[in-house]
Design an enzyme around this catalytic site. Structure first.
Site, PDB file in Angstrom:
ATOM      1  N   TYR A   1      43.049 -49.537 -44.852  1.00 26.85           N
ATOM      2  CA  TYR A   1      43.376 -49.449 -43.423  1.00 26.85           C
ATOM      3  C   TYR A   1      43.151 -48.012 -42.967  1.00 26.85           C
ATOM      4  O   TYR A   1      43.820 -47.091 -43.441  1.00 26.85           O
ATOM      5  CB  TYR A   1      44.827 -49.881 -43.208  1.00 26.85           C
ATOM      6  CG  TYR A   1      45.333 -49.823 -41.784  1.00 26.85           C
ATOM      7  CD1 TYR A   1      44.475 -49.712 -40.694  1.00 26.85           C
ATOM      8  CD2 TYR A   1      46.697 -49.905 -41.520  1.00 26.85           C
ATOM      9  CE1 TYR A   1      44.952 -49.673 -39.392  1.00 26.85           C
ATOM     10  CE2 TYR A   1      47.193 -49.867 -40.228  1.00 26.85           C
ATOM     11  CZ  TYR A   1      46.322 -49.740 -39.173  1.00 26.85           C
ATOM     12  OH  TYR A   1      46.795 -49.691 -37.879  1.00 26.85           O
TER      13      TYR A   1
ATOM     14  N   LYS B   1      40.419 -52.675 -42.713  1.00 33.33           N
ATOM     15  CA  LYS B   1      40.764 -52.712 -41.293  1.00 33.33           C
ATOM     16  C   LYS B   1      40.391 -51.352 -40.724  1.00 33.33           C
ATOM     17  O   LYS B   1      40.989 -50.330 -41.093  1.00 33.33           O
ATOM     18  CB  LYS B   1      42.254 -52.991 -41.095  1.00 33.33           C
ATOM     19  CG  LYS B   1      42.703 -52.913 -39.634  1.00 33.33           C
ATOM     20  CD  LYS B   1      44.209 -53.044 -39.512  1.00 33.33           C
ATOM     21  CE  LYS B   1      44.650 -52.878 -38.051  1.00 33.33           C
ATOM     22  NZ  LYS B   1      46.129 -52.945 -37.906  1.00 33.33           N
TER      23      LYS B   1
END
Length: 302
Positions: free
Chosen positions: A138, A166
């Site tokens: 992320y 992400k």
């Protein structure tokens, strides 16, 4: 694990009690989760930044995860936010999430400490080796002060437990570099609602969304259209244009302040925990308008 489509970073509703001692409103949280399932959300994140993970006690964190796993019943993946500023602590929390039944860990780049790129490689490899769960990288530099570069991601994608990223940076050039790393075992997910359609039309696998807390059916439609490619590209772009005011509102103050203001108006929980505060009065009318618009969008037939 192949993560794709509309994935919701779940908010954590609290009671109307004071900001230092308000309890989790588990009834509201369960209604939020069941609405996601009913609307076609394809995975959820529990206790991420949108879920105010840093404000949760250890017991609250585990209670949320265990309830989510129980309610979902393996119908969709349950991701646990486990990223901390220290590698050993991140591994420990990831193991706890695995013990609660989570399917994968969403691991943000270590906040505040600003590791080097070599440090990020070592960090993520250690978490993937020892954390007992598949890892979703992320990257959100605006929150962490650290940017996970595509070349660094390239050094991680072959690890069998690192399954996705992400990416919250919005630049199309960044997304293009990451899309070159996609494979049957590594997926690329947008972490930015306003540019998620563009990313998916370019080949991204889906989005981990804040707005989908309030517009789950619309986000599922958007992802289906955008992931269909050029044959549905015009429809995706048209729906995206309708949703942009919702996405824009989610950025008027730091996340999750705007989404929780919307959810409260939808009857799903109250309040935030300090240092987060309620939506400013200057944005109250805009919140009311957005809630009315959301009701229209969500009422459309699938």
């Amino acid at each position: 694990m192949h993560l794709s489509g509309s994935i919701t970073a779940l908010a954590t509703p609290f009671t109307a009690a004071g900001p230092l001692d308000g309890d989790i409103d588990f009834d509201a949280w369960e209604r939020l989760l069941r609405a996601q399932l009913a609307s076609g959300t394809q995975a959820i994140v529990v206790a991420g930044s949108t879920g105010e993970a840093n404000a949760l006690s250890d017991d609250e964190y585990e209670a949320l995860l265990r309830r989510a796993v129980e309610i979902v019943g393996k119908r969709i993946p349950v991701l646990a936010g486990t990223g901390l500023s220290n590698t050993a602590k991140t591994i420990e929390l990831t193991r706890r999430a695995a013990a609660c039944g989570a399917d994968a860990a969403l691991v943000v780049t270590p906040p505040y400490v600003r590791p080097t790129q070599a440090g990020l490689v070592a960090h993520y490899r250690a978490v993937a080796d020892d954390g007992a769960l598949p890892v979703v990288l992320y990257n959100v530099p605006g929150r962490t002060g650290c940017d996970l570069l595509p070349a660094t991601v390239a050094a991680l994608v072959d690890h069998p437990r690192i399954v996705a990223i992400k990416e919250a940076r919005a630049e199309p050039e960044r997304m293009a570099e990451l899309l070159a790393l996609r494979s049957p075992t590594f997926t690329v997910l947008s972490g930015d609602d306003p540019t998620a359609t563009r990313a998916m039309l370019a080949g991204a696998d889906g989005v981990i969304s804040v707005a989908s807390n309030a517009i789950p059916a619309s986000m599922r439609r958007l992802c289906d259209l955008a992931r269909a490619g050029q044959r549905a590209g015009a429809e995706a772009e048209a729906l995206d244009a309708e949703l942009q005011p919702v996405f824009d509102f989610m950025g008027v103050e730091p996340n999750p302040i705007p989404i929780k203001a919307v959810l409260a108006r939808q009857g799903i929980g109250h309040g935030l925990r300090l240092p987060l505060t309620e939506l400013s009065a200057a944005h109250a009318d805009a919140a009311d308008r957005i809630v009315a618009r959301i009701a229209e969008l969500e009422a459309r037939p699938a």
